[in-house]
Design an enzyme around this catalytic site. Structure first.
Site, short mmCIF file in Angstrom:
data_model
loop_
_atom_site.label_atom_id
_atom_site.label_comp_id
_atom_site.label_asym_id
_atom_site.label_seq_id
_atom_site.Cartn_x
_atom_site.Cartn_y
_atom_site.Cartn_z
N THR A 1 0.84 -1.19 0.00
CA THR A 1 0.00 0.00 0.00
C THR A 1 0.88 1.25 0.00
OG1 THR A 1 -1.60 -1.22 1.32
CG2 THR A 1 -1.89 1.15 1.22
N PHE A 31 5.81 -3.92 -6.04
CA PHE A 31 6.51 -5.18 -5.76
C PHE A 31 6.98 -5.91 -7.01
CE2 PHE A 31 4.58 -5.27 -1.40
CZ PHE A 31 5.77 -5.48 -0.72
N HIS A 52 -2.43 4.13 -15.19
CA HIS A 52 -3.07 3.08 -14.41
C HIS A 52 -4.56 3.09 -14.65
CE1 HIS A 52 0.73 3.10 -12.09
NE2 HIS A 52 0.39 1.88 -11.74
N HIS A 53 -5.23 2.07 -14.11
CA HIS A 53 -6.68 1.95 -14.25
C HIS A 53 -7.39 3.13 -13.57
CE1 HIS A 53 -6.90 0.61 -10.03
NE2 HIS A 53 -5.79 -0.05 -10.30
N LYS A 112 -7.61 3.68 -9.63
CA LYS A 112 -6.44 3.94 -8.77
C LYS A 112 -6.57 5.32 -8.16
CE LYS A 112 -1.38 3.87 -8.58
NZ LYS A 112 -1.36 3.10 -7.33
N GLY A 136 2.80 5.79 -6.58
CA GLY A 136 3.95 5.65 -5.69
C GLY A 136 5.21 5.27 -6.43
N THR A 137 5.06 4.48 -7.50
CA THR A 137 6.23 4.08 -8.28
C THR A 137 6.82 5.26 -9.04
OG1 THR A 137 5.35 1.84 -8.51
CG2 THR A 137 7.05 2.51 -10.08
#
Length: 233
Positions: free
Chosen positions: A76, A103, A135-136, A139, A145-146
């Site tokens: 998260t 991850f 992203h979808h 989100k 965060g990446t």
């Protein structure tokens, strides 16, 4: 013998982890949802946990896991303002934590490439840097965060010039991140694309498996062995 795993959150990622945990010698002992989060005494015993819940839940649930001696991999994002207090809580109870904004193993190797790119381009201000992520539509956070991790990586590696960061939210995109450097007559790009969410789930499971028997606060560089390699150079 199969290792019991506690899932914190049971959304898309939690269900993906549940579907794949057998590949890593684990089974889901229980699921903590919003309804059961306030009753940790009812949580089943588990050696490890994976948290794909919500940002506001992490500062509440991590101390509860620590008190139970359960190490946790946290996927998260958005809770990092509480990191110092949570690190202290993990140390006090002697658990292991792997925290990662993403991850996927490929993304984390991508960040290593970004470090080297930053070092090379820092001396060439004629190349402007940008980060774009998509992203979808569901989100919540933007930039991801990446994307922010890529930006921090560039800064830590000495890239002091402007970095443009942009986000797209549409449809069911599982996630893509591009780091680019553009000059007057040429462009260089590095892109990671997740074809489905299994990459994130497998990375989280690999991180959780790696945590067994370890104490401390770690990142994916530690899981991949990259941190140690860089320190030895």
């Amino acid at each position: 013998m199969s290792v019991p795993l506690l899932l914190i959150g049971h959304g898309r990622m939690g269900r993906q982890v549940e579907a794949l945990c057998g590949e890593f010698g684990m089974h889901v002992a229980g699921v903590v949802t919003h309804a059961s989060a306030d009753h940790p005494e009812r949580w089943p015993a588990a050696d490890l946990a994976i948290d794909f819940s919500r940002a506001e839940a992490v500062p509440v649930n991590l101390p509860r896991l620590a008190a139970r001696g359960t190490s946790v991999a946290i996927g998260t994002t958005g809770w990092q303002d509480h990191e110092a207090a949570l690190r202290a809580e993990a140390e006090r109870h002697g658990i292991g934590v792997v925290s990662a904004s993403n991850f996927a193993l490929g993304v984390n190797l991508f960040l290593v490439l970004a470090e080297r790119a930053a070092e090379l381009f820092a001396a060439h201000p004629g190349f402007g840097a940008w980060i774009h992520e998509q992203h979808h539509a569901a989100k919540r956070d933007a930039p991801s965060g990446t994307a922010l991790a890529i930006e921090r990586t560039l800064r830590r590696s000495g890239y002091a010039h402007r970095i443009d960061v942009a986000s797209t939210r549409a449809g069911e995109m599982p996630g893509a991140h591009t780091l680019g450097f553009d000059a007057a007559s040429e462009t260089i790009t590095l892109t990671h694309t997740a074809r489905d969410r299994a990459a994130f789930a497998r990375g989280a499971l690999a991180a959780a498996a790696w945590l067994r028997g370890r104490r401390g606060w770690f990142g994916m560089k530690d899981v991949l062995g990259v941190q140690q390699q860089q320190e030895q150079r």
